[in-house]
Motif scaffolding. Structure first.
Motif, PDB file in Angstrom:
ATOM      1  N   LYS B 153       4.940 -10.529 -11.806  1.00  0.00           N
ATOM      2  CA  LYS B 153       4.252  -9.833 -10.698  1.00  0.00           C
ATOM      3  C   LYS B 153       4.895 -10.200  -9.374  1.00  0.00           C
ATOM      4  CE  LYS B 153      -0.199  -9.384  -8.350  1.00  0.00           C
ATOM      5  NZ  LYS B 153       0.271  -9.856  -7.047  1.00  0.00           N
ATOM      6  N   ARG B 154       5.068 -11.503  -9.160  1.00  0.00           N
ATOM      7  CA  ARG B 154       5.624 -11.987  -7.884  1.00  0.00           C
ATOM      8  C   ARG B 154       7.039 -11.466  -7.680  1.00  0.00           C
ATOM      9  NH1 ARG B 154       7.904 -17.055  -7.162  1.00  0.00           N
ATOM     10  NH2 ARG B 154       8.277 -17.554  -4.985  1.00  0.00           N
ATOM     11  N   ASP B 157       6.912  -7.718  -6.940  1.00  0.00           N
ATOM     12  CA  ASP B 157       6.393  -7.474  -5.591  1.00  0.00           C
ATOM     13  C   ASP B 157       7.445  -7.798  -4.539  1.00  0.00           C
ATOM     14  OD1 ASP B 157       2.916  -8.423  -6.218  1.00  0.00           O
ATOM     15  OD2 ASP B 157       3.859  -6.453  -6.058  1.00  0.00           O
ATOM     16  N   MET B 158       8.082  -8.964  -4.669  1.00  0.00           N
ATOM     17  CA  MET B 158       9.091  -9.361  -3.694  1.00  0.00           C
ATOM     18  C   MET B 158      10.278  -8.401  -3.706  1.00  0.00           C
ATOM     19  SD  MET B 158       7.876 -12.173  -2.366  1.00  0.00           S
ATOM     20  CE  MET B 158       9.003 -13.384  -1.782  1.00  0.00           C
ATOM     21  N   ILE B 161       9.291  -5.190  -1.935  1.00  0.00           N
ATOM     22  CA  ILE B 161       9.226  -5.394  -0.485  1.00  0.00           C
ATOM     23  C   ILE B 161      10.632  -5.492   0.089  1.00  0.00           C
ATOM     24  CG2 ILE B 161       8.581  -7.067   1.306  1.00  0.00           C
ATOM     25  CD1 ILE B 161       6.098  -7.716  -0.309  1.00  0.00           C
ATOM     26  N   TRP B 179      -1.517  -1.724 -14.677  1.00  0.00           N
ATOM     27  CA  TRP B 179      -0.978  -2.869 -13.945  1.00  0.00           C
ATOM     28  C   TRP B 179      -2.064  -3.795 -13.420  1.00  0.00           C
ATOM     29  CZ3 TRP B 179      -2.183  -2.779  -8.674  1.00  0.00           C
ATOM     30  CH2 TRP B 179      -2.503  -1.527  -8.134  1.00  0.00           C
ATOM     31  N   PHE B 211       0.306  -3.154  -3.661  1.00  0.00           N
ATOM     32  CA  PHE B 211       0.460  -3.215  -2.198  1.00  0.00           C
ATOM     33  C   PHE B 211       1.923  -3.302  -1.778  1.00  0.00           C
ATOM     34  CE2 PHE B 211       1.920  -7.416  -0.989  1.00  0.00           C
ATOM     35  CZ  PHE B 211       1.776  -8.134  -2.159  1.00  0.00           C
ATOM     36  N   CYS B 214       3.816  -0.399  -0.184  1.00  0.00           N
ATOM     37  CA  CYS B 214       3.439   0.121   1.125  1.00  0.00           C
ATOM     38  C   CYS B 214       4.602   0.060   2.106  1.00  0.00           C
ATOM     39  CB  CYS B 214       2.263  -0.670   1.698  1.00  0.00           C
ATOM     40  SG  CYS B 214       0.711  -0.341   0.859  1.00  0.00           S
ATOM     41  N   ASN B 215       4.716   1.092   2.935  1.00  0.00           N
ATOM     42  CA  ASN B 215       5.758   1.169   3.954  1.00  0.00           C
ATOM     43  C   ASN B 215       5.175   0.719   5.294  1.00  0.00           C
ATOM     44  OD1 ASN B 215       7.712   1.894   5.768  1.00  0.00           O
ATOM     45  ND2 ASN B 215       7.867   4.025   5.086  1.00  0.00           N
ATOM     46  N   PRO B 216       5.667  -0.398   5.886  1.00  0.00           N
ATOM     47  CA  PRO B 216       5.111  -0.851   7.167  1.00  0.00           C
ATOM     48  C   PRO B 216       5.335   0.155   8.293  1.00  0.00           C
ATOM     49  CG  PRO B 216       6.531  -2.517   6.199  1.00  0.00           C
ATOM     50  CD  PRO B 216       6.750  -1.275   5.428  1.00  0.00           C
ATOM     51  N   SER B 218       4.664   3.200   8.318  1.00  0.00           N
ATOM     52  CA  SER B 218       3.699   4.302   8.305  1.00  0.00           C
ATOM     53  C   SER B 218       2.744   4.173   9.485  1.00  0.00           C
ATOM     54  CB  SER B 218       2.926   4.269   6.986  1.00  0.00           C
ATOM     55  OG  SER B 218       1.745   5.021   7.101  1.00  0.00           O
ATOM     56  N   PRO B 219       2.424   5.294  10.156  1.00  0.00           N
ATOM     57  CA  PRO B 219       1.512   5.212  11.308  1.00  0.00           C
ATOM     58  C   PRO B 219       0.067   4.886  10.933  1.00  0.00           C
ATOM     59  CG  PRO B 219       2.094   7.482  10.873  1.00  0.00           C
ATOM     60  CD  PRO B 219       2.947   6.651   9.978  1.00  0.00           C
ATOM     61  N   ARG B 220      -0.305   5.152   9.661  1.00  0.00           N
ATOM     62  CA  ARG B 220      -1.699   4.880   9.283  1.00  0.00           C
ATOM     63  C   ARG B 220      -1.738   3.721   8.304  1.00  0.00           C
ATOM     64  NH1 ARG B 220      -4.353   9.938   6.373  1.00  0.00           N
ATOM     65  NH2 ARG B 220      -6.216   8.640   6.313  1.00  0.00           N
ATOM     66  N   PRO B 221      -2.860   3.026   8.217  1.00  0.00           N
ATOM     67  CA  PRO B 221      -2.985   1.947   7.249  1.00  0.00           C
ATOM     68  C   PRO B 221      -2.692   2.458   5.839  1.00  0.00           C
ATOM     69  CG  PRO B 221      -4.787   1.844   8.784  1.00  0.00           C
ATOM     70  CD  PRO B 221      -4.035   3.087   9.110  1.00  0.00           C
ATOM     71  N   GLN B 224      -3.123   3.010  -0.972  1.00  0.00           N
ATOM     72  CA  GLN B 224      -2.518   2.695  -2.262  1.00  0.00           C
ATOM     73  C   GLN B 224      -3.353   3.202  -3.438  1.00  0.00           C
ATOM     74  OE1 GLN B 224      -3.445  -1.975  -1.230  1.00  0.00           O
ATOM     75  NE2 GLN B 224      -2.413  -1.454  -3.095  1.00  0.00           N
TER      76      GLN B 224
END
Lengths: 344, 316
Positions: B153-154, B157-158, B161, B179, B211, B214-216, B218-221, B224
């Motif tokens: 998982k780690r 995720d890494m 990102i 998942w 998570f 997710c694309n930082p 993006s204008p909105r929170p 997912q």
């Protein structure tokens, strides 16, 4: 009685000049190191200037860059002088400048010590700038449509992921501000209206954090919404859950990052100051040993070298007397003329 | 008729030896660079070996390390010989070794060519390994309690990102696997039971992504969960939304990273081959000159001996 008197013959003089020349080249590299450290620090501050309200103080990196350049110049010149000191004909042209150059070196070394001290002291204003800037950063997180703040969300998200931190002091800072823009809230929904009405400022507050607070090492998928509501998630207790989101606050994380950088730079500048003091003392010995030849025509004669011609106390009183003499110069002349008139 | 003959005098000979010596040292530095690139590539493969099912081929980095070390040794030896060539006494001890040394250089160049070819061809193997490994990686994402897979998982995720990617081909790969571990599913809940029974294999599938997708920017929170359900979110259309999560697949992202690394290493090896060929031809010229010089000096000394003998006979 001179301070730290040493006797020199030709062989010792040559060895001294060679050693000091070698040390000067190390000092040039040290100057380049100071310059690049200043440049690196400036870039790091600029990269996150958004999180510091764009009013972080650039005095320290600018000072480091300036001192690095001056150090390169001074040490290259000193190395050239040392190289020429082995040849009496070449050394003659440098001789008149040496005393002023040495005084300049002493002043430069004092400035280096001040720079090293500043590296340690400037952490305090940086701490205040960071805490203020991060608080505003979180407030402007949702303003992705406001010019000048549209990248705050991205900067903050990337920073939280890179430094493994969440919020200003801890993740609960996100509960106190509205970080979801009104553009994405359905004001006709009952739940939204309830939340807005539940606080004085009319803000949409929730017990949730952005995704960038999530810890990838957590064994379960990240819980970012309804974090304080144990019943909203199966087998979840927010008091004992430790790996879900990052526990550290970003102010602490950034401060330790910048603090570590400034400590390292300060320690290196201090070590470079010691090197500069050593080369200044070395050059003083080279200068004095070549000025006090027993037989000026014979390059192989013996000579003496020292740091100060007289003891520290005597040198200090001499300097004070000289300064007083230059100050009282005008008054002494007037008194002399009157005396002459009285006598005649 | 010799191949590319050149006339030499003393000055030219000294210049040749000096130039050759500089080239040898340049080749030693290039050998060190190849060696360190091999180590770097090996470390990069090991870092993500979990995503490649731990059976990625280490042939290319091992070969690069070997070739780099050999290049250093061969060129250092050549440089030493070159340095001594200007002193006839020192050079005589190296003379018998020159021919086998030149043969070694030739075979080393063949090895370099093979390495360069492998750098370009092994990319296919990396691609296939990545595809298989990522598919399994996504499957084992939830097994954080299984020994041997607890860090999957780690790692995943890494990777998502760092490489700004989501899933194997795209984010929909996450819709096809469960998942979320069963440990965190309330099996008494109706909704959970519905989802589990809605497919043949009894997996808890949902139209959500982790998570790390997710694309930082993006204008909105980040949205997912319920990605394909437009009504679940205010003012959201999943067909036109582009900045919410990363749209690239991780196989493509990882492969382009590794292939650019392998391409640049292959290009560097080809440059090394050209350098080695240049060094080899110059060394051969130098060796030929010395053998010509020794033959002419031998003839000169034998004629001298004959004339001396005649002289002594005359006297006697």
């Amino acid at each position: 009685m001179a301070l730290m008197l040493v006797k020199f013959d030709l062989k010792k003089r040559v060895k001294l000049a060679q050693t000091v020349w070698f040390m000067y080249w190390f000092a040039v590299m040290a100057g380049v190191l100071v310059f690049s450290m200043g440049l690196f620090f400036k870039i790091e501050l600029r990269k996150r200037s958004e999180l510091m309200d764009n009013n972080e103080s650039h005095i320290l990196p600018n000072l480091l860059i300036f001192m690095g350049l001056i150090a390169c110049g001074i040490n290259a010149f000193g190395g050239k002088v040392c190289y020429d000191s082995l040849d009496p004909t070449k050394f003659v042209k440098w001789k008149p400048m040496l005393k002023t150059f040495l005084v300049f070196c002493v002043v430069f070394n004092a400035l280096l010590i001040v720079t090293a001290l500043m590296c340690f002291v400037m952490k305090i204003p940086l701490q205040f700038t960071l805490s203020e800037g991060l608080k505003n950063g979180m407030r402007y997180y949702k303003d992705t449509d406001t010019p000048g703040r549209c990248y705050m969300k991205r900067t903050l998200d990337l920073m939280q992921m890179e430094f493994r931190c969440c919020g200003n002091d801890h993740y609960r800072d996100w509960f106190e501000i509205q970080w979801v823009s009104n553009r994405y809230l359905d004001f006709s929904a009952k739940e939204v209206k309830d939340r807005l009405g539940s606080n004085v400022d009319g803000q949409y507050l929730m017990d949730g954090v952005p995704f960038s607070c999530c810890n990838p090492s957590s064994p379960r998928p990240c819980i970012q919404m309804q974090m304080t509501n144990n019943s909203a998630h199966y087998s979840y207790d927010h008091y004992t859950e430790e790996l879900n989101v990052w526990k550290r606050g970003c102010r602490e994380a950034l401060l330790s990052y910048y603090g570590g950088m400034m400590n390292t730079i300060g320690a290196l500048v201090f070590l470079i100051t010691l090197l500069e003091v050593a080369v200044t003392v070395g050059l003083q010995y080279v200068d004095t040993s070549l000025s006090t030849l027993a037989n000026p025509e014979d390059p192989e004669s013996e000579s003496e070298g020292w740091i100060l011609e007289k003891t520290v106390k005597e040198t200090f009183t001499d300097i004070m007397a000289k300064m007083k003499a230059t100050g009282k110069g005008g008054k002494v002349e007037e008194g002399g003329e009157e005396g002459v008139a009285t006598v005649s | 008729m010799p191949f590319m003959p050149v006339k030499f005098n003393l000055q030219k000979r000294v210049k040749l030896a000096q130039g050759l010596w500089m080239l040898y040292w340049l080749s030693v530095i290039v050998g060190i660079v190849i060696f360190s690139l091999g180590i770097f590539f090996k470390i990069e493969l090991r870092k993500r070996s979990e995503l490649m099912d731990n059976n990625e081929s280490h042939l290319v980095p091992n070969l690069l390390i070997l070739v780099g070390a050999l290049a250093c040794a061969i060129n250092a030896f050549g440089g030493k010989v070159c340095h001594d060539s200007l002193d006839p006494m020192k050079f005589t001890k190296w003379k018998p070794m020159l021919k086998p040394y030149l043969l070694t250089c030739c075979s080393f160049n063949v090895l370099l060519l093979l390495t360069a070819l492998l750098c370009f061809l092994m990319q296919f193997a990396v691609y296939l390994t990545l595809a298989e490994g990522l598919k399994n990686g996504i499957k084992f994402y939830k097994d954080t309690d299984t020994p041997g897979r607890c860090f999957m998982k780690r790692t995943l995720d890494m990777t998502q990102i760092e490489f700004r990617c989501c899933g194997n081909n795209n984010y929909r790969d996450w819709f096809e696997v469960q998942w979320i571990s069963n440990r965190y599913l309330d099996m008494s809940n109706d909704e959970v039971k519905d989802r589990v029974f809605s497919n043949v294999e009894g997996k808890f599938l949902m139209d959500s992504v982790p998570f790390s997708c997710c694309n930082p920017g993006s204008p909105r929170p980040c949205i997912q969960h319920h990605l394909t359900n437009n009504s679940a979110h205010y003012d959201y259309d999943h067909r036109t939304e582009e900045l919410n999560i990363w749209t690239h697949g991780c196989r493509e992202a990882l492969f382009s990273y590794y292939s650019s690394m392998m391409n640049s290493m292959g290009a560097l090896i080809i440059i090394t081959i050209l350098l080695e060929l240049e060094v080899l031809s110059l060394e051969r010229t130098q060796e030929k000159f010395f053998s010509f010089k020794s033959r002419s000096s031998q003839q000169h000394s034998s004629s001298k001996l004959t004339s001396e003998l005649k002289h002594t006979t005359l006297i006697a």
